[in-house]
Scaffold this active site. Structure first.
Site, PDB file in Angstrom:
ATOM      1  N   ASP A 478      -7.180   2.484  -7.043  1.00  0.00           N
ATOM      2  CA  ASP A 478      -6.552   1.593  -6.082  1.00  0.00           C
ATOM      3  C   ASP A 478      -5.996   2.426  -4.921  1.00  0.00           C
ATOM      4  O   ASP A 478      -5.337   3.447  -5.125  1.00  0.00           O
ATOM      5  CB  ASP A 478      -5.427   0.830  -6.778  1.00  0.00           C
ATOM      6  CG  ASP A 478      -4.744  -0.158  -5.867  1.00  0.00           C
ATOM      7  OD1 ASP A 478      -5.413  -1.078  -5.402  1.00  0.00           O
ATOM      8  OD2 ASP A 478      -3.531   0.010  -5.634  1.00  0.00           O
ATOM      9  N   GLU A 515     -10.799   2.943  -3.205  1.00  0.00           N
ATOM     10  CA  GLU A 515     -10.624   2.374  -1.871  1.00  0.00           C
ATOM     11  C   GLU A 515     -10.204   3.481  -0.917  1.00  0.00           C
ATOM     12  O   GLU A 515      -9.069   3.953  -0.968  1.00  0.00           O
ATOM     13  CB  GLU A 515      -9.552   1.288  -1.911  1.00  0.00           C
ATOM     14  CG  GLU A 515      -9.922   0.077  -2.749  1.00  0.00           C
ATOM     15  CD  GLU A 515      -8.771  -0.900  -2.813  1.00  0.00           C
ATOM     16  OE1 GLU A 515      -8.965  -2.058  -2.422  1.00  0.00           O
ATOM     17  OE2 GLU A 515      -7.678  -0.519  -3.246  1.00  0.00           O
TER      18      GLU A 515
END
Length: 877
Positions: A478, A515
């Site tokens: 993340d 990400e």
């Protein structure tokens, strides 16, 4: 996450920097202006300060006897500037040589730097300590619970604590035991007894906080916990190598074969979503890890059909212990089926249950290395470990590897907040601090600082535990851009070093991706070289999410609001070729289509920075030249495995919902199916690694909810019986959809948007067809950038290209490629003369397609005939 959409979470988990009831004394209280920490103690000899001119500087800690005069030494050294680039330009001051004992004493007290010029006080500030703590105490000694001859040894890193005691047992009166401090490592440890096994424990840590100016005594769980009691109130003394915690044949679990990362195909899935609505799963296992062992259930049958077609990995949204799901006392919201598709009642009723229901995406870490208890049928202790392992075992035995979504970029809370852990043990160390000493929250919550050595170590140690003790096959990071490139390379090196012989795991087959977004206080490499798309796409082998292909296919960007949603069409939902009510087919739309087409071609070629092709201008361009919303550098990968191709994920609207906005409102259900499958085909026929959002293959809707992280089971429905795609379950939660909320009702009540079960089933079948084609044809899974450059080409390029068609060929022979792929984004059938003289047939999979129109595609004498809104693959005879 494009997950910084979850900024609303800060309202739930705000910083707690004030004095709280846990403050045990007022001793050592300092002046209010010194609460800010604008100075930095970087090593045992170096402190830097925000001073423009030299000054007389004194460091004070507690008593006057610990006052130390600092000596100016100009700016930062080259080494220090490289380690702390955000501090370039600050004034550097040197401490005299101090004993380790004195340094430890000072670091445990009130630290204030005072600077004077001509006797006038020009600066009084506290100090940020991570640099000096790393310099003095960073180490690789064991932490957490380990066993020596069956006897537990417990260790916690707390170098600034004045006292640490082990609190053994639950209840109001645990047994307190002193722990020994090692001044070389900063570790406190206690050796236990064999009969401690299975007992709950916490640490009682007495420590000074610079942000409150007080000494606090905290009872806190172990950051290295491997097991927890229900609702994470206590850590547990357990040995993960115990046979009692292993499913049958766990030590000999065979992994599904995987020849290369480029063979990976991923399905992103939420543990609770997977089975909570599945009536074919026993009631007590719905929403749990255990449901993945029910191979006859609708959900598992769906996954097994995808696996047979070519799916390789199940990506589970965060499954570690998180703070926002109650494990005991969950309350089930009432039935909401009586309300209409545009009603506001559903979300209003669910608002009352948000804090007590069983749903959350779980991007709110509490303990990094323990499975989430609410996802296990038994929430307490060892049961959740066994349940997680049984899930991995079942998926592996059925041909699917497991990816775990990890969130090391932030914690749920910091300071003295109830669910703060790390910051109660070493205040000001584990989190990234802003220039005044406040904790940065750009990720939504309290940002961690993995640039600090012991936070980086916590991340690496945690990942090694998931890999070795739980046999997890991959990790998705993340907000990876909030970590450094060095962090990710250390993670990769540590995991890659694992061997089947020594660790029971082949670390070389563990895949990493994340990400690579660039924002917040670290943006532009302000603090370190970030793990962003461009910087991970440099021969790292670590994947980054490909927003370029996503936006070209869908149109617009994830944070569009209001009418932008409707206006910003993309290639697969009608831009220029099938304009909606708000987006005419004018010259602007044509130019936008050409720009998107170049982005899509680059995505089909693996988003490689060095890939060369003819752009819309007619000139040869490389991926690095191609513009992404006006900025060069659309191509970022050096190898196909570094691009994660997707058009939908858990964040933002589902693909079906975004198309509800963008497609012409009168589009038929058949048109909606074909447009959705066309978007998916771009992902599955591109070089690189495809990722599908769970339910993307079933027209999944969240009733237009753009951020369903806490929207309950109602709006996150995933129906593997193919009866309901989730559309029209009411207006979504207003607080997450404020910009569009009033307009959403008109869409949700439109008669022709909700699909029938046959449309859902057809979408599932067509998605599997493209997976089958990808799996059957190695040319869609090329291994290197050189292979892609040599074997992937595009026809119909340049300024005079036929709008609506993207034509790709694959194979060594340019004159007679092995495969020809035509993406027809038009609303009508299209023909295109490829100029190729070889004889081509429709791919065998599509000859039997669930879509009768696809079966009519043909290629004769070099001219391809392709039905509307379709991607067709032709094979050289």
């Amino acid at each position: 996450m494009g997950r910084f959409v979850l900024l609303i979470v800060t309202a739930l988990f705000s910083l707690h920097l004030g004095v709280t009831a846990s403050a045990q004394s007022g001793e050592g209280e300092i002046a209010a202006e010194a609460r800010e920490q604008r100075g930095y103690w970087l090593s045992r000899r170096v402190i830097v300060l925000p001073l423009d001119e030299p000054a007389e500087v004194v460091l004070r800690s507690g008593s006057e006897a610990d006052a130390v005069a600092l000596h100016p030494q100009g700016g930062l050294s080259a080494d220090m500037a490289a380690r702390f680039p955000h501090l370039r330009g600050m004034a550097s001051y040197r401490l005299p040589v101090l004993s380790r004992e004195r340094l430890i004493r000072m670091l445990r007290g009130d630290l204030v730097v005072e600077a004077r010029r001509g006797g006038e006080l020009v600066l009084s500030t506290g100090l940020q300590l991570p640099g000096v703590l790393d310099d003095l105490f960073a180490n690789e000694e064991p932490l957490g619970v380990r066993f020596e001859g069956g006897v537990p040894v417990l260790s916690v890193w707390a170098p600034t604590a004045t006292s640490v005691r082990l609190a053994l047992g639950e209840g109001d009166e645990p047994e307190f035991l002193d722990m020994a401090f090692d001044p070389e490592t900063g570790i406190w440890s206690a050796r236990g007894e064999e009969n401690w096994y299975g007992r709950p424990y916490r640490y009682e840590v007495t420590v000074h906080r610079a942000d409150t100016g007080r000494v606090h005594t905290n009872l806190v769980t172990d950051p290295y916990s491997v097991a927890l009691t229900t609702d994470s109130t206590h850590s547990l003394i357990l040995d993960l190598s115990s046979d009692d915690l292993k499913p049958e044949s766990w030590d000999n679990l065979e992994k599904p074969s995987l020849e290369a990362p480029e063979d990976i195909a991923i399905y992103e899935l939420h543990v609770r979503d997977f089975s909570i609505a599945d009536a074919t799963v026993p009631a007590d296992e719905r929403g749990k890890f255990e449901a993945f062992s029910r191979t006859s259930s609708n959900g598992m049958q769906h996954l097994l059909a995808l696996e047979e077609a070519g799916l390789t990995h199940i990506h589970l949204l965060p499954s570690f212990d998180c703070a926002t799901i109650p494990e005991a006392g969950q309350k089930t919201p009432p039935d909401l089926t009586s309300y209409g598709p545009g009603s506001a009642r559903q979300q209003a009723i669910l608002e009352e249950h948000r804090a007590t229901d069983g749903f959350n995406w779980c991007y709110d870490p509490y303990h990094y290395t323990v499975p989430e208890g609410s996802y296990a049928a038994d929430t307490d202790g060892a049961a959740r470990t066994l349940a997680f392992r049984e899930m991995v075992s079942s998926l592996n035995r059925n041909g699917l590897r497991v990816v775990m979504d990890v969130v090391y970029n932030h914690t749920t809370a910091s300071g003295q907040a109830e669910r703060s852990v790390l910051d109660k043990i070493v205040p000001g160390y584990y989190h990234r601090l802003l220039e005044d000493g406040r904790v940065a929250t750009s990720t939504c919550c309290a940002n961690t600082a993995t640039e600090h050595r012991m936070m980086e170590r916590l991340m690496v140690d945690s990942l090694l535990t998931w890999a070795k003790a739980y046999k997890v096959d991959g990790f998705r990071f993340d907000l990876m851009g909030h970590h450094s490139r060095e962090n990710m390379l250390k993670v990769k090196e540590a995991l890659s070093s694992l061997t089947t012989e020594e660790d029971g795991v082949d670390g070389s087959a563990i895949y990493l991706y994340g990400e690579g977004w660039d924002f917040g206080e670290v943006s532009g490499n302000a603090r370190f070289v970030q793990a962003t798309q461009a910087q991970m796409g440099q021969d790292t082998g670590v994947g980054s999410f490909n927003d370029r292909l996503r936006d070209a296919v869908r149109g617009g960007r994830p944070f569009d609001t209001g009418i932008q949603h409707v206006q910003n069409q993309g290639l697969a939902n009608g831009l220029y070729t099938d304009p909606n009510e708000e987006r005419p087919a004018d010259d602007g739309a044509r130019e936008e289509w050409l720009a998107y087409a170049d982005l899509a071609r680059l995505g089909l070629a693996g988003q490689l920075s060095g890939y060369r092709f003819e752009g819309a201008s007619g000139e040869e361009v490389t991926g690095a030249d191609v513009l992404y919303f006006g900025t060069p550098g659309a191509g970022y990968a050096s190898d196909p495995q570094e691009a994660i191709n997707y058009v939908a994920a858990h964040d933002n609207e589902t693909l079906f919902d975004i198309y509800a906005y963008k497609l012409p409102l009168d589009s038929s259900p058949t048109d909606r199916v074909r447009s959705q499958v066309l978007a998916t085909s771009f992902v599955l026929l591109a070089q690189g690694i495809p990722l599908l959002h769970a339910g993307q293959d079933m027209l999944r809707s969240k009733s237009l909810d753009r951020n369903s992280y806490d929207s309950g089971d109602w709006f996150n429905l995933l129906d593997f019986s193919y009866q309901d795609n989730g559309w029209g379950r009411g207006l979504p939660p207003r607080q997450e959809n404020e910009a569009n909320w009033e307009e959403q009702r008109a869409f949700l009540t439109h008669d022709d948007i909700k699909p029938e079960p046959r449309h859902i089933a057809q979408t599932a079948a067509l998605t599997r067809e493209y997976l089958q084609i990808r799996s059957a044809e190695p040319l869609f899974r090329l291994r290197t950038a050189e292979d892609v450059q040599r074997q992937v080409r595009f026809l119909n390029t340049g300024p005079d290209q036929e709008i609506g068609l993207i034509v790709m060929t694959l194979g060594e022979d340019e004159a007679a490629p092995e495969l020809v792929v035509v993406f027809n984004t038009k609303a009508e059938r299209a023909s295109f003369d490829t100029g190729l003289e070889s004889d081509y047939a429709l791919h065998a999979v599509q000859q039997k397609s669930a879509d009768g129109a696809l079966r009519t595609a043909s290629m004769r004498s070099g001219t391809a005939s392709v039905p509307a809104r379709s991607a067709v693959v032709f094979v050289r005879r």
